[in-house]
Scaffold this motif. Structure first.
Motif, short mmCIF file in Angstrom:
data_model
loop_
_atom_site.label_atom_id
_atom_site.label_comp_id
_atom_site.label_asym_id
_atom_site.label_seq_id
_atom_site.Cartn_x
_atom_site.Cartn_y
_atom_site.Cartn_z
N LYS A 131 -14.31 -17.60 -14.60
CA LYS A 131 -12.86 -17.71 -14.42
C LYS A 131 -12.28 -16.33 -14.17
N LEU A 132 -11.45 -16.22 -13.12
CA LEU A 132 -10.80 -14.96 -12.77
C LEU A 132 -9.32 -15.23 -12.50
N VAL A 133 -8.44 -14.56 -13.26
CA VAL A 133 -6.99 -14.73 -13.12
C VAL A 133 -6.39 -13.44 -12.59
N LEU A 134 -5.82 -13.50 -11.40
CA LEU A 134 -5.18 -12.35 -10.75
C LEU A 134 -3.73 -12.66 -10.42
N SER A 135 -3.10 -13.51 -11.19
CA SER A 135 -1.73 -13.94 -10.90
C SER A 135 -0.75 -12.76 -10.96
N PHE A 136 0.17 -12.72 -9.98
CA PHE A 136 1.21 -11.71 -9.85
C PHE A 136 0.66 -10.31 -9.60
N CYS A 137 -0.58 -10.21 -9.15
CA CYS A 137 -1.13 -8.91 -8.73
C CYS A 137 -0.63 -8.64 -7.31
N THR A 138 0.57 -8.15 -7.20
CA THR A 138 1.26 -8.05 -5.92
C THR A 138 0.69 -6.95 -5.03
N GLN A 139 -0.14 -6.07 -5.57
CA GLN A 139 -0.76 -5.04 -4.75
C GLN A 139 -2.08 -5.50 -4.15
N LEU A 140 -2.55 -6.67 -4.55
CA LEU A 140 -3.80 -7.21 -4.01
C LEU A 140 -3.59 -7.72 -2.59
N THR A 141 -4.48 -7.33 -1.69
CA THR A 141 -4.34 -7.71 -0.28
C THR A 141 -5.58 -8.48 0.18
N ASP A 142 -5.61 -8.81 1.46
CA ASP A 142 -6.75 -9.50 2.05
C ASP A 142 -8.04 -8.70 1.90
N GLU A 143 -7.91 -7.38 2.01
CA GLU A 143 -9.09 -6.53 1.88
C GLU A 143 -9.74 -6.70 0.52
N GLY A 144 -8.91 -6.83 -0.52
CA GLY A 144 -9.45 -7.01 -1.86
C GLY A 144 -10.22 -8.31 -2.01
N LEU A 145 -9.75 -9.39 -1.39
CA LEU A 145 -10.47 -10.66 -1.48
C LEU A 145 -11.83 -10.58 -0.81
N TYR A 146 -11.92 -9.86 0.30
CA TYR A 146 -13.22 -9.71 0.95
C TYR A 146 -14.17 -8.85 0.12
N LYS A 147 -13.61 -7.90 -0.61
CA LYS A 147 -14.46 -7.09 -1.49
C LYS A 147 -15.05 -7.92 -2.62
N LEU A 148 -14.35 -8.99 -3.02
CA LEU A 148 -14.89 -9.87 -4.06
C LEU A 148 -16.14 -10.61 -3.59
N THR A 149 -16.27 -10.82 -2.30
CA THR A 149 -17.36 -11.65 -1.79
C THR A 149 -18.58 -10.86 -1.36
N SER A 150 -18.47 -9.53 -1.24
CA SER A 150 -19.55 -8.72 -0.69
C SER A 150 -20.21 -7.88 -1.76
N SER A 151 -21.50 -7.75 -1.67
CA SER A 151 -22.25 -6.87 -2.56
C SER A 151 -21.94 -5.43 -2.23
N GLN A 152 -21.90 -4.56 -3.25
CA GLN A 152 -21.60 -3.16 -3.02
C GLN A 152 -22.71 -2.46 -2.23
N GLU A 153 -23.95 -2.91 -2.44
CA GLU A 153 -25.08 -2.29 -1.75
C GLU A 153 -25.14 -2.70 -0.28
N ASP A 154 -24.81 -3.95 0.00
CA ASP A 154 -24.92 -4.47 1.37
C ASP A 154 -23.73 -5.37 1.65
N LEU A 155 -22.86 -4.96 2.57
CA LEU A 155 -21.65 -5.71 2.86
C LEU A 155 -21.94 -7.11 3.39
N HIS A 156 -23.14 -7.31 3.94
CA HIS A 156 -23.48 -8.60 4.51
C HIS A 156 -24.22 -9.49 3.51
N LYS A 157 -24.31 -9.03 2.27
CA LYS A 157 -24.99 -9.79 1.23
C LYS A 157 -23.95 -10.34 0.26
N ASP A 158 -24.15 -11.56 -0.20
CA ASP A 158 -23.20 -12.18 -1.13
C ASP A 158 -23.19 -11.45 -2.47
N SER A 159 -22.00 -11.33 -3.06
CA SER A 159 -21.89 -10.75 -4.39
C SER A 159 -22.26 -11.79 -5.44
#
Length: 737
Positions: A88-116
């Motif tokens: 469970k992840l709650v990010l309600s009212f995080c108004t500084q969060l953008t589309d870029e942040g959501l994509y960072k949630l899905t990608s592994s830090q080591e390999d951007l093309h690998k699932d996190s």
């Protein structure tokens, strides 16, 4: 066990405040459940940061809630969060969060093309109030393979395209997109293809019509449907909804076009437990239709403001409804009288909650029938015609009640208050607003007549008038567990402020529009500095810079309202720099300079909502001038209405201006907006999205989102748009505080 619990609390506090001095190896030895408690402790103490998250990296815990410090959350936090195996992840009212942040949630830090790891573990995600998330960012959510619950309420930038991405989430069961005004029929067609949906919230989506719900019957597993304030739907919508045989909850609040004819289509919905028809046009014939249907599980019925319900037939029809009724809301119904309450007491033996607010025909004799309801725990009699005699006649009910509302009952006197305080045993919440005669002497009299203390936690007195000389002293003695005290338009004896030393558990305090009859010491709030979370002192003439200096020591304060406090100056704002938990601040009507407000914004990153008089700020005139240039360069002359609408989405107007460097509007959003504005088909959407594989989508998104964050005055402009557009997101939460 108490000793162990205390020792555990002490250890957790040491870790939270001294985490930099604790070896990483010690953290890894903690059990999984204790690590979860530790993370919650970090969040509640507002100690979570990107450094703390990196320190926690590699540990196991199930949920992370960042809503308490939403103003500090940035996109770079998502890189670390993506490494956790959260459910469970709650990010309600995080108004500084953008589309870029959501994509960072899905990608592994080591390999951007690998699932996190998060894409496999996450089951619940709350993004409500994240106003910068657009259709482009929602595409990233389709990578969460096990996501079951998604909340996107008040994400004003989302449109129909976003729903085409949401439909691809394979395990989605619960979806809430309330108050997303751009959602319309073509987008809902995509959602109706999600066969696993069990919960759908479309409340406040103003563009939804009955035709938009024509294919909702394909959601065969749907159990809960909420359509609050969808004013464009009518009886034809119920014709489609009537095919949902597994439906348990149906909410039609303020759907003003629905009447008796529509209810006839619900005869197949035999599993309904909760039915809200408040604000609709149903009459006694509609209730008759419900009585004829087979709804044996109906437990909650809301009929607020159903003004067409008249006559004695209503009481007869109530007797034919389910005997399992537990919650009944009949607010503002003039047909509720003695016969109706007799029918309720005889027909619903399991009733737990009864709301009779502003039912003027409810008298002393009528409520005498409530003594037979052995399960009743919530009773609301505000605005009724009940007098002292009526309260004296329901002693059995009072002994079981946990929440009581007797506001605006002009026939009550001190006798009623004393009887209530002497007979209640389990009372947790008491509302006595707009009853000045009840608060003048009855509390001090009750203190003298009773030594019994009550477990009351909430006391609300709006428009209380002149309070007794020992009012605060009396309630401090009677209610030692009090957590919420809301006073408005009251005259308080200054000497009585000494009683605040006894309110050791008080978390929410409101003294708006209150006046003090005698001089007092401004340090009266000091005893509350370790507990208070919400403070409302709006329109209080006694609020000065010295009092604000004391407020600056409230380490857990989350919400502060100083609206129209004319003695609050720039010096007071310096005291608020240390309020690291503060997320809501209202300083409208205070004589402050724009430099002081901007300085506070820069030094207090935790603020999510800041309300101030923007019309006096230079930033307002700069923005207005930019909008005028936008119109005039196109040969247009904007009206005041057009200008006000422009503030809702300034990015769409200014993104193409060369001089608007402060505006963050990645390329590609304009295309999404144009597609959302036209109610196009899925083919048009797929032509734009294309059928490229994931790697190509990732690279494209990285290019679109490679912009640097704003700083300095640019954040002030961003905060201004938050003030102009998104400030309503927290209004329900802070309206009392």
């Amino acid at each position: 066990m108490e000793t162990v619990a205390s020792l555990q609390t002490i250890c957790l506090n040491v870790i939270v405040f001294q985490w930099e001095n604790i070896p990483r190896e010690s953290l890894e030895r903690l059990p999984k459940d204790l690590t979860t408690v530790l993370v919650e402790k970090f969040a509640s103490e507002r100690k979570l940061s990107i450094r703390v998250l990196k320190w926690l990296e590699g540990t196991e815990f199930q949920q992370l809630n960042l809503s308490s410090q939403a103003g500090r959350v940035r996109d770079d936090w998502m890189n670390v969060i993506s490494t956790f195996m959260l459910e469970k992840l709650v990010l309600s009212f995080c108004t500084q969060l953008t589309d870029e942040g959501l994509y960072k949630l899905t990608s592994s830090q080591e390999d951007l093309h690998k699932d996190s790891p998060l894409t496999y573990s996450l089951k619940q995600l709350d993004l409500s109030g994240c106003s910068q998330i657009s259709n482009l960012g929602v595409e990233a959510l389709s990578y969460f393979k096990n996501l079951e619950s998604l909340v996107l309420d008040n994400c004003s930038s989302l449109g129909n395209i976003s729903l085409s991405y949401i439909r691809t989430i394979p395990c989605l069961k619960n979806l809430s997109i309330a108050c997303c005004d751009k959602i319309s029929g073509s987008g809902l067609e995509q959602i109706f293809c999600s066969k696993h949906l069990e919960f759908l919230n479309l409340s406040g989506c103003s563009r939804i019509t009955s035709d938009a719900l024509s294919h909702i019957c394909s959601l065969t597993n749907l159990k809960q449907l909420k359509l609050r304030n969808c004013s464009r739907i009518d009886n034809r919508a119920l014709e489609h909804i009537g095919h949902l045989t597994n439906l348990e909850t149906l909410e039609l609040y303020e759907c003003v076009k629905i009447d008796d004819e529509g209810l006839k289509y619900l005869q197949k919905c035999t599993q309904i437990r909760y039915l809200c028809l408040s604000g609709t046009c149903i009459s006694a014939d509609g209730i008759a239709s419900l009585a004829e249907m087979y709804m044996p599980h109906l437990e909650s019925l809301h009929l607020t403001r159903c003004s067409n319900l008249v006559g004695s037939q209503f009481s007869f029809l109530l007797r034919r409804l389910s005997k399992n009724m537990k919650r009944l809301q009949l607010r503002y119904l003039h047909c509720v009288d003695e016969e109706v309450l007799r029918a309720i007491s005889e027909s619903f033996p399991q009733l737990e909650s009864l709301n009779l607010t502003d039912c003027r025909q409810v008298t002393d004799k009528a409520i005498s029938f409530l003594d037979n309801l052995s399960s009743l725990s919530v009773l609301k009699l505000a605005g009724t015609s009940v007098s002292d005699e009526g309260i004296l006649g329901i002693t059995q009910v009072l002994s079981r009640i946990s929440e009581l509302d007797i506001s605006s009952c002009g026939l009550f006197s001190d006798k009623a208050t004393s009887h209530i305080l002497n007979n209640v045993e389990h009372l947790k919440a008491l509302y006595i607003s707009n009853n000045p005669q009840l608060t003048k002497n009855s509390w001090s009299d009750s203190l003298q007549n009773s030594a019994k203390r009550l477990p009351l936690k909430t006391l609300v007195i709006e428009e209380g008038g002149v309070l007794g000389k020992k009012f605060l002293t009396s309630i401090a003695f009677l209610f030692p567990q009090l957590e919420t005290l809301l006073l408005s338009k009251c005259f308080i004896d200054g000497d009585d402020f000494k009683a605040f030393t006894d309110f050791c558990n008080l978390r929410h305090l409101k003294l708006s529009h209150c006046e003090i009859s005698k001089p007092f010491r401004c340090d009266f709030l000091i005893p509350l500095k370790n507990a208070l979370q919400n403070l409302n002192l709006s329109s209080c003439k006694f609020v000065t810079d010295d009092l604000c200096k004391i407020i600056g020591e409230f380490v857990h304060l989350e919400s502060l309202n100083l609206k129209n406090c004319s003695q609050v100056t720039n010096r007071a704002l310096l005291s608020f720099y240390s309020l690291s938990h503060l997320s809501y601040l209202n300083i409208r009507g205070c004589p402050l300079s724009q430099e002081a407000v901007w300085s506070l914004e820069r030094n207090l990153s935790s603020i999510s909502v800041l309300k101030y008089d923007a019309a006096e700020c230079t930033g307002f005139h700069q923005i207005t001038h930019g909008l005028q240039q936008h119109y005039h360069c196109r040969g247009l002359s904007p009206s005041s209405d057009e200008m006000s609408r422009s503030f809702i989405e300034p990015a769409s107007l200014l993104s193409d201006q060369a001089g608007a460097a402060w505006m963050r509007s990645p390329s590609g959003k304009e295309v999404s907006r144009s597609l959302d504005s036209c109610d196009g088909s899925l083919n048009n959407v797929t032509k734009y999205v294309g059928s490229s594989r994931r790697r190509r989508r990732k690279n494209r998104v990285e290019d679109l989102l490679s912009f640097s964050p704003c700083s300095g005055k640019q954040e002030t402009h961003s905060k201004f748009f938050l003030y102009m557009d998104s400030v309503q997101l927290l209004e329900d939460f802070v309206k009392h505080y």
